[in-house]
Design a protein around this motif. Structure first.
Motif, PDB file in Angstrom:
ATOM      1  N   GLU A  96      -6.072  72.544 -48.620  1.00  0.00           N
ATOM      2  CA  GLU A  96      -7.303  71.816 -48.340  1.00  0.00           C
ATOM      3  C   GLU A  96      -8.535  72.601 -48.781  1.00  0.00           C
ATOM      4  OE1 GLU A  96      -7.365  70.430 -44.321  1.00  0.00           O
ATOM      5  OE2 GLU A  96      -5.357  69.567 -44.431  1.00  0.00           O
TER       6      GLU A  96
ATOM      7  N   THR B 179     -12.253  61.640 -47.998  1.00  0.00           N
ATOM      8  CA  THR B 179     -13.676  61.619 -47.633  1.00  0.00           C
ATOM      9  C   THR B 179     -14.099  60.234 -47.162  1.00  0.00           C
ATOM     10  OG1 THR B 179     -14.326  61.133 -49.932  1.00  0.00           O
ATOM     11  CG2 THR B 179     -14.269  63.455 -49.269  1.00  0.00           C
TER      12      THR B 179
ATOM     13  N   THR C 121      -9.440  61.169 -51.732  1.00  0.00           N
ATOM     14  CA  THR C 121      -9.991  62.526 -51.600  1.00  0.00           C
ATOM     15  C   THR C 121     -10.258  62.891 -50.142  1.00  0.00           C
ATOM     16  OG1 THR C 121     -12.241  61.702 -51.942  1.00  0.00           O
ATOM     17  CG2 THR C 121     -11.044  62.468 -53.893  1.00  0.00           C
TER      18      THR C 121
ATOM     19  N   PHE D  90     -14.727  66.414 -46.509  1.00  0.00           N
ATOM     20  CA  PHE D  90     -13.266  66.300 -46.515  1.00  0.00           C
ATOM     21  C   PHE D  90     -12.760  66.309 -45.078  1.00  0.00           C
ATOM     22  CE2 PHE D  90      -9.021  68.022 -46.396  1.00  0.00           C
ATOM     23  CZ  PHE D  90      -8.369  67.505 -47.511  1.00  0.00           C
TER      24      PHE D  90
END
Length: 414
Positions: free
Chosen positions: A344, A142, A140, A214
């Motif tokens: 995104e 992250t 993801t 993100f």
């Protein structure tokens, strides 16, 4: 034959003839629509900023339209077709998502496993040394792992040594390295991410906590593929061939030059007049899939099936996880609400979501750009692959003219 039977027979015959006529009218209409679309695409190509490109419009059942326009080799006037192949950039990352979920189905890993459970070296964010990074964090974007200058400077490798002198590095954002600089993917990652690594830098990690924000990461995506290799005890290229490419019949696709037909590979161009030598990536899962518009259309059709609950590569719950929006708005402080195709805006498992609800991914590398999205409501998708970098507004306008023309026709073809 009595009168009643005769009338019934004649009625059935007329009905069959009407059906045949209706089918032919429909087929003729679809042919006319496809011809009209091809004419418009050829007209756009005359703008001259993109040498060659491939397009497709698909639904979950079939390819509705596919075509190649322009040239795959300007010097030899070789036509670009739907079967021309080239690398597609970060659209390749969507295969990492499917591969991870396939491995999870097989009991080889879990998305919430800590990454250090698998790696032969330790990867930690030095700002939060006690917080473990997980596979889901990588999937993801992250994980807080950032792309440093070492990624752009070391990942791209030329196919042939003699091509180095022909590369105009000033026109490219990435450095092209000699063939003998190639190394195993896991060694490359260790140099970047291990504290003892040659290219390790503390600022290669974000200062926010893992899982919060993100931050797009090619290195993080490659690390996810490397973990999969360890978990399944098989090279990523072989695992994806076995579980994605071959089941879908993507016979023209591969990850290395020795697995594809080089005679069908497009030349790549940094601008319409400047050819780029063939190159590959040490971090190939993050952007190195070589494929054709035809094969990528098969893949896109499968994604639409998967979103509809009838996919063939993963079980239904696997596809549900692939397409589940994994993050909240708080994870995107720099969201672009205006770009219809900003992939995104939110993320699934290496699967992008846009502000207008499209699902897919974009890709860009030297000499190429790729768009691949589908509309989950209409269940129609489209893709565009180009073989020329677009570095000015006129080139960008041509790219979007092609893309928007496909959008204009997709519902007509359905």
């Amino acid at each position: 034959m009595n009168k009643f039977v005769l009338i019934l027979f004649m009625g059935l015959a007329l009905s069959c003839q009407d059906q045949k006529n209706s089918k032919k009218v429909k087929e003729d209409r679809q042919t006319g629509i496809r011809d009209s679309l091809t004419r418009e695409l050829n007209q756009i190509h005359k703008l001259g900023f993109i040498n060659g490109f491939s397009v497709a419009i698909v639904d979950q059942d079939s390819v509705l339209y596919q075509s190649g326009i322009g040239f795959s080799d300007m010097g030899n006037n070789t036509k670009y077709t739907e079967n021309t192949i080239q690398n597609i950039g970060s659209v390749s990352k969507t295969l990492i998502g499917i591969a991870l979920l396939k491995a999870q189905e097989m009991g080889k890993l879990n998305l919430d496993d800590p990454i250090n459970q698998y790696l032969p070296f330790e990867v930690i964010n030095p700002n939060y040394p006690k917080l473990p990074l997980t596979i889901r964090h990588l999937a993801t974007h992250t994980s807080t792992i950032l792309d440093t200058d070492f990624y752009n400077g070391k990942a791209y490798v030329l196919k042939d040594e003699q091509d180095r002198s022909s590369v105009n590095q000033e026109k490219l954002n990435e450095a092209f390295n000699p063939p003998d600089s190639r190394m195993p993917m896991i060694d490359f990652l260790e140099k970047l991410l291990s504290k003892e690594g040659e290219w390790y830098r503390k600022d290669g990690f974000a200062t926010n906590k893992p899982g919060e924000i993100f931050e797009y990461s090619n290195v993080g995506a490659t690390l996810a593929a490397a973990i999969l290799e360890i978990a399944v005890d098989k090279p990523y290229s072989e695992f994806t061939k076995e579980h994605i490419l071959e089941p879908l019949g993507m016979s023209s696709s591969g990850w290395t030059f020795d697995t594809i037909d080089l005679a069908r590979h497009s030349k790549l161009y940094s601008d319409p007049k400047t050819e780029i030598p063939l190159y590959s990536l040490i971090t190939y899962p993050d952007g190195g899939l070589i494929t054709s518009g035809n094969n990528l259309g098969m893949y896109l059709s499968e994604l639409i099936k998967g979103h509809s609950g009838i996919g063939t590569l993963l079980e239904k719950n696997g596809y549900e996880e692939l397409f589940r929006e994994q993050l909240s708005a708080n994870s995107f402080p720099d969201r672009d609400e205006e770009d219809d195709y900003d992939d995104e805006y939110n993320t699934g498992i290496f699967m992008g979501f846009t502000p207008r609800g499209y699902i897919g991914h974009t890709g860009g590398d030297p000499g190429i750009a790729t768009y691949m999205f589908f509309n989950p409501e209409t269940k129609i998708g489209r893709l565009l692959m180009i073989n020329t970098s677009v570095s000015n507004s006129a080139g960008v306008d041509e790219f979007y003219s092609i893309w928007n023309t496909l959008a204009k026709y997709e519902n007509k073809l359905k």
